[in-house]
Design an enzyme around this catalytic site. Structure first.
Site, PDB file in Angstrom:
ATOM      1  N   TYR A  18      50.333  69.825  72.049  1.00 35.32           N
ATOM      2  CA  TYR A  18      51.434  69.419  72.753  1.00 35.32           C
ATOM      3  C   TYR A  18      51.370  68.346  74.061  1.00 35.32           C
ATOM      4  CZ  TYR A  18      52.785  73.466  70.454  1.00 35.32           C
ATOM      5  OH  TYR A  18      53.253  74.499  69.224  1.00 35.32           O
ATOM      6  N   ASP A  23      74.125  78.735  64.165  1.00 40.92           N
ATOM      7  CA  ASP A  23      75.752  79.059  64.029  1.00 40.92           C
ATOM      8  C   ASP A  23      76.100  78.658  65.478  1.00 40.92           C
ATOM      9  OD1 ASP A  23      75.296  80.219  61.822  1.00 40.92           O
ATOM     10  OD2 ASP A  23      75.606  82.130  62.539  1.00 40.92           O
ATOM     11  N   ARG A  76      56.191  76.374  59.653  1.00 44.24           N
ATOM     12  CA  ARG A  76      57.035  75.427  60.657  1.00 44.24           C
ATOM     13  C   ARG A  76      57.731  74.509  60.014  1.00 44.24           C
ATOM     14  NH1 ARG A  76      55.119  76.830  65.645  1.00 44.24           N
ATOM     15  NH2 ARG A  76      52.947  77.805  65.860  1.00 44.24           N
ATOM     16  N   ARG A 136      52.015  70.906  59.963  1.00 45.06           N
ATOM     17  CA  ARG A 136      51.479  71.976  60.712  1.00 45.06           C
ATOM     18  C   ARG A 136      51.545  73.201  59.675  1.00 45.06           C
ATOM     19  NH1 ARG A 136      53.151  72.956  66.773  1.00 45.06           N
ATOM     20  NH2 ARG A 136      51.654  74.643  66.363  1.00 45.06           N
ATOM     21  N   PRO A 172      61.507  78.422  73.993  1.00 45.14           N
ATOM     22  CA  PRO A 172      60.524  79.181  74.636  1.00 45.14           C
ATOM     23  C   PRO A 172      59.176  78.406  74.570  1.00 45.14           C
ATOM     24  CG  PRO A 172      61.002  79.863  72.231  1.00 45.14           C
ATOM     25  CD  PRO A 172      62.032  78.789  72.686  1.00 45.14           C
ATOM     26  N   ASN A 173      58.286  78.787  75.650  1.00 45.02           N
ATOM     27  CA  ASN A 173      57.098  78.358  75.877  1.00 45.02           C
ATOM     28  C   ASN A 173      57.021  77.164  76.335  1.00 45.02           C
ATOM     29  OD1 ASN A 173      55.690  81.028  75.273  1.00 45.02           O
ATOM     30  ND2 ASN A 173      56.341  80.604  72.919  1.00 45.02           N
ATOM     31  N   HIS A 191      60.994  67.741  68.342  1.00 46.30           N
ATOM     32  CA  HIS A 191      59.686  68.446  68.667  1.00 46.30           C
ATOM     33  C   HIS A 191      58.681  67.492  69.228  1.00 46.30           C
ATOM     34  CE1 HIS A 191      61.181  71.874  66.683  1.00 46.30           C
ATOM     35  NE2 HIS A 191      61.807  71.102  65.560  1.00 46.30           N
ATOM     36  N   LEU A 192      57.818  68.084  69.872  1.00 42.15           N
ATOM     37  CA  LEU A 192      56.621  67.278  70.382  1.00 42.15           C
ATOM     38  C   LEU A 192      55.509  67.156  69.233  1.00 42.15           C
ATOM     39  CD1 LEU A 192      56.239  69.212  73.639  1.00 42.15           C
ATOM     40  CD2 LEU A 192      56.865  67.091  73.745  1.00 42.15           C
ATOM     41  N   SER A 193      55.155  67.960  68.494  1.00 48.19           N
ATOM     42  CA  SER A 193      54.167  67.873  67.392  1.00 48.19           C
ATOM     43  C   SER A 193      55.095  67.711  66.048  1.00 48.19           C
ATOM     44  CB  SER A 193      53.458  68.978  67.346  1.00 48.19           C
ATOM     45  OG  SER A 193      54.064  70.116  66.895  1.00 48.19           O
ATOM     46  N   ASN A 238      65.246  70.996  71.703  1.00 44.10           N
ATOM     47  CA  ASN A 238      63.884  71.533  71.314  1.00 44.10           C
ATOM     48  C   ASN A 238      63.941  73.009  71.445  1.00 44.10           C
ATOM     49  OD1 ASN A 238      61.298  72.112  70.918  1.00 44.10           O
ATOM     50  ND2 ASN A 238      60.154  70.536  72.213  1.00 44.10           N
ATOM     51  N   ALA A 271      59.930  77.573  68.640  1.00 42.68           N
ATOM     52  CA  ALA A 271      59.693  78.445  67.444  1.00 42.68           C
ATOM     53  C   ALA A 271      61.025  78.949  67.053  1.00 42.68           C
ATOM     54  CB  ALA A 271      58.846  79.724  67.981  1.00 42.68           C
ATOM     55  N   GLU A 328      67.829  67.552  66.878  1.00 47.83           N
ATOM     56  CA  GLU A 328      66.603  68.356  67.235  1.00 47.83           C
ATOM     57  C   GLU A 328      65.377  67.567  67.417  1.00 47.83           C
ATOM     58  OE1 GLU A 328      63.718  70.794  63.686  1.00 47.83           O
ATOM     59  OE2 GLU A 328      65.994  70.699  63.582  1.00 47.83           O
ATOM     60  N   ARG A 335      49.555  74.663  77.889  1.00 46.05           N
ATOM     61  CA  ARG A 335      49.417  75.264  76.622  1.00 46.05           C
ATOM     62  C   ARG A 335      49.163  74.310  75.482  1.00 46.05           C
ATOM     63  NH1 ARG A 335      54.609  76.206  72.566  1.00 46.05           N
ATOM     64  NH2 ARG A 335      53.519  77.322  71.110  1.00 46.05           N
TER      65      ARG A 335
END
Length: 144
Positions: A22, A86, A110, A106, A9-10, A99-101, A73, A76, A97, A17
């Site tokens: 990001y 699962d 998170r 943070r 999402p997002n 992530h950008l940040s 990615n 959230a 996995e 954003r």
């Protein structure tokens, strides 16, 4: 080698954003960079984004037997989705996995990933380069 990139999402809002967190690079620009490097490495990429948890679960389930790696990615959903965890566990396709940040620098909520325990590893905090680093890890990990 076939690699499935899934974006949660997002992430469709990248570039506009919260650019201080990001960056200003769009998801389409990241995809173009990944495709270029994947071509150099001889990998085939399928790149998808959804704001819908169930769609991400469906794509994970469909990956078995079709992809050698998944790079996810989950945004959230990383911190909330037992369903994604699962699905990753069920399909047994090696997953990274990303992530950008740096999620560990943070907000406290998170810091915990529900999905990383069923992933091969985690790359976080390198901005758009997190996507390329994961590609390199998948390609080199497939050769060991």
């Amino acid at each position: 080698m076939r690699i499935l990139y899934l974006n949660g999402p997002n992430l469709n809002l990248l570039g506009t954003r919260e650019p201080e967190k990001y960056g200003r690079t769009t998801l389409a620009e990241i995809e173009a960079r990944v495709r270029k490097r994947a071509g150099e490495l001889g990998a085939t990429i399928d790149f998808r984004q959804s704001n819908v948890e169930g769609e991400l679960v469906d794509w994970l389930q469909d990956a078995k037997g079709k992809f050698d790696w998944i790079i996810l990615n989950a945004a959230a959903y990383t911190h909330t989705s037992i369903a994604l965890r699962d699905a990753i566990s069920a399909v047994q396709v090696p997953t990274i996995e990303i992530h950008l940040s740096n999620v560990h620098a943070r907000e406290k909520f998170r810091h915990k990933s529900l999905i990383v325990p069923v992933c091969r590893g985690q790359i976080t905090g390198f901005g758009a380069n997190s996507y390329l680093l994961a590609l390199e890890a998948a390609v080199s990990g497939n050769q060991t």
